[in-house]
Design a protein around this motif. Structure first.
Motif, PDB file in Angstrom:
ATOM      1  N   ARG A  18     -10.320  -2.083  -9.146  1.00  0.00           N
ATOM      2  CA  ARG A  18     -11.577  -2.290  -8.442  1.00  0.00           C
ATOM      3  C   ARG A  18     -12.635  -1.265  -8.806  1.00  0.00           C
ATOM      4  O   ARG A  18     -13.702  -1.243  -8.242  1.00  0.00           O
ATOM      5  CB  ARG A  18     -11.317  -2.276  -6.933  1.00  0.00           C
ATOM      6  CG  ARG A  18     -10.495  -3.482  -6.483  1.00  0.00           C
ATOM      7  CD  ARG A  18     -10.085  -3.358  -5.030  1.00  0.00           C
ATOM      8  NE  ARG A  18      -9.322  -4.501  -4.585  1.00  0.00           N
ATOM      9  CZ  ARG A  18      -8.040  -4.677  -4.811  1.00  0.00           C
ATOM     10  NH1 ARG A  18      -7.371  -3.795  -5.512  1.00  0.00           N
ATOM     11  NH2 ARG A  18      -7.416  -5.753  -4.355  1.00  0.00           N
ATOM     12  N   TYR A  51      -6.872   2.682  -2.302  1.00  0.00           N
ATOM     13  CA  TYR A  51      -8.060   1.905  -1.934  1.00  0.00           C
ATOM     14  C   TYR A  51      -8.331   1.921  -0.436  1.00  0.00           C
ATOM     15  O   TYR A  51      -8.882   0.969   0.119  1.00  0.00           O
ATOM     16  CB  TYR A  51      -7.869   0.452  -2.375  1.00  0.00           C
ATOM     17  CG  TYR A  51      -7.512   0.269  -3.826  1.00  0.00           C
ATOM     18  CD1 TYR A  51      -8.334   0.761  -4.830  1.00  0.00           C
ATOM     19  CD2 TYR A  51      -6.352  -0.409  -4.187  1.00  0.00           C
ATOM     20  CE1 TYR A  51      -8.016   0.581  -6.170  1.00  0.00           C
ATOM     21  CE2 TYR A  51      -6.023  -0.594  -5.518  1.00  0.00           C
ATOM     22  CZ  TYR A  51      -6.855  -0.100  -6.501  1.00  0.00           C
ATOM     23  OH  TYR A  51      -6.529  -0.273  -7.819  1.00  0.00           O
ATOM     24  N   SER A  70     -10.433   3.324   1.480  1.00  0.00           N
ATOM     25  CA  SER A  70     -11.825   3.168   1.908  1.00  0.00           C
ATOM     26  C   SER A  70     -12.326   1.752   1.681  1.00  0.00           C
ATOM     27  O   SER A  70     -13.320   1.322   2.286  1.00  0.00           O
ATOM     28  CB  SER A  70     -12.723   4.153   1.148  1.00  0.00           C
ATOM     29  OG  SER A  70     -12.690   3.887  -0.251  1.00  0.00           O
ATOM     30  N   GLN A  71     -11.647   0.992   0.825  1.00  0.00           N
ATOM     31  CA  GLN A  71     -12.064  -0.382   0.534  1.00  0.00           C
ATOM     32  C   GLN A  71     -11.295  -1.418   1.332  1.00  0.00           C
ATOM     33  O   GLN A  71     -11.866  -2.408   1.788  1.00  0.00           O
ATOM     34  CB  GLN A  71     -11.887  -0.660  -0.967  1.00  0.00           C
ATOM     35  CG  GLN A  71     -12.777   0.210  -1.858  1.00  0.00           C
ATOM     36  CD  GLN A  71     -12.292   0.209  -3.295  1.00  0.00           C
ATOM     37  OE1 GLN A  71     -11.519   1.047  -3.712  1.00  0.00           O
ATOM     38  NE2 GLN A  71     -12.758  -0.767  -4.058  1.00  0.00           N
ATOM     39  N   ASN A  72      -9.974  -1.222   1.480  1.00  0.00           N
ATOM     40  CA  ASN A  72      -9.196  -2.243   2.181  1.00  0.00           C
ATOM     41  C   ASN A  72      -8.871  -1.876   3.625  1.00  0.00           C
ATOM     42  O   ASN A  72      -8.292  -2.685   4.364  1.00  0.00           O
ATOM     43  CB  ASN A  72      -7.902  -2.565   1.420  1.00  0.00           C
ATOM     44  CG  ASN A  72      -7.007  -1.346   1.208  1.00  0.00           C
ATOM     45  OD1 ASN A  72      -6.942  -0.448   2.032  1.00  0.00           O
ATOM     46  ND2 ASN A  72      -6.298  -1.327   0.085  1.00  0.00           N
TER      47      ASN A  72
END
Length: 338
Positions: A7, A128, A130-132
């Motif tokens: 990502r 990830y 902070s993203q998921n």
């Protein structure tokens, strides 16, 4: 590893592999791990620097393939290194079986070519978060994580006949699997950057590979195989593996099963038996028999398959111990009944 994460913005990088000197590995064989982020690799220089093996990032989840995989995987082999592929797990996205299948279909399978290591399941802290929005364990409970790992490794074993290597850290394993002891059959590739491997997760009494640094004198991560080069080659191409089991179903009926549990087809299997206790063999489908002796042959037993033989005897007396002694290769069974 957290290499080639899907990502993040992909940037072309040229690996620095021209450093002088030969890589040194204490009590083991040196090697590397690489990904898309490592860039184009001069594998001849890696080999000249002492590298003997390479792990190449192949897949992540069920929707990412390393765009440099074929070049890196093939380049390592062309330079004389043994190589294996690894899958970066995303346990919250899909089940273990689905991710194993994606890995197998996109470079992760094992072939008996003398150059391919078993595939690797890379399980580590969620990069990830902070993203998921998931925690280090991808939001899975200890029970669900162990189930996920079992689904992946079982599917890989079924498809290849090999136990997948597990790459992890001791701290992640303790936190996210409850320090599970259920994966001792899978070789451990331990990630611990420093001068010593340190404590191991409870599933293992020894590590097979150790990643001691994110970067080394060769391309990618710095790794060592915990053994000799000949043992490394044995991991690449192990001997055939056959499991033999048997049972006395009654005083007159005996059953023997030969299962190919290894990675190779097994040829010319001989099953020989001899009845004892005053009885003789009167029936043995697909086998030759005479008096107390029976002989069965299997021309070839494919990987993952098994064959079962049943022998019927006629005792000369109604009481006392009877049975059969059965030999399959170096395995000897004594099947008894009263």
């Amino acid at each position: 590893m957290i290499l080639g994460v899907k990502r993040l913005l992909s940037i072309a990088v040229i690996a620095t592999v021209g450093m002088t000197g030969v890589a040194q590995a204490a009590d083991g064989v040196p090697g590397v791990d690489v990904s898309n982020w490592t860039g184009d690799i001069d594998w001849a220089t890696v080999a000249a620097g002492g590298g003997k093996f390479a792990f190449v990032h192949a897949t992540e989840g069920t929707d990412y393939r390393n765009p440099r995989f074929e070049a890196q995987f093939g380049g390592a082999a062309a330079a004389g290194l043994v190589r294996g592929a690894y899958h970066f797990a995303q346990p919250h996205e899909s089940d273990g079986t689905a991710q194993a299948d994606f890995f197998l279909q996109n470079g992760g399978t094992w072939v008996s070519d003398g150059q391919t290591l078993p595939g690797v399941l890379d399980v580590e802290d969620n990069p990830y978060q902070s993203q998921n929005g998931k925690n280090s364990c991808y939001g899975l409970s200890v029970k669900d994580m162990v189930t996920w790992l079992k689904d992946f490794t079982t599917r890989y074993r079924e498809a290849t006949g090999r136990h997948a290597i597990i790459y992890t850290t001791t701290s992640w394993w303790q936190t996210c699997t409850g320090n599970s002891k259920a994966f001792a059959a899978n070789p451990l590739w331990l990630a611990r950057w420093g001068s010593e491997p340190g404590d191991l997760p409870k599933s293992w009494k020894r590590h097979t590979f150790w990643q001691s640094a994110e970067k080394g004198t060769l391309a990618g991560g710095q790794n060592v195989f915990n053994g000799t080069e000949s043992k490394l080659k044995s991991l690449v191409n192990p001997p055939a593996e056959v499991r033999v089991s048997g049972a006395a179903k009654s005083r007159t009926r005996y059953r023997v099963t030969v299962a190919n549990t290894g990675p190779h087809p097994v040829k010319d299997i001989k099953v020989s038996g001899r009845a004892f206790g005053g009885q003789r063999v009167v029936k043995a489908p697909a086998c030759k028999f005479s008096g107390t002796a029976v002989l069965c042959r299997v021309a070839e037993l494919p990987r993952g398959k098994q064959v079962t033989f049943e022998f019927t005897t006629k005792p000369s007396k109604s009481k006392g111990t009877v049975g059969m002694n059965v030999t399959v290769g170096s395995v000897k069974l004594t099947l008894k009944s009263r």
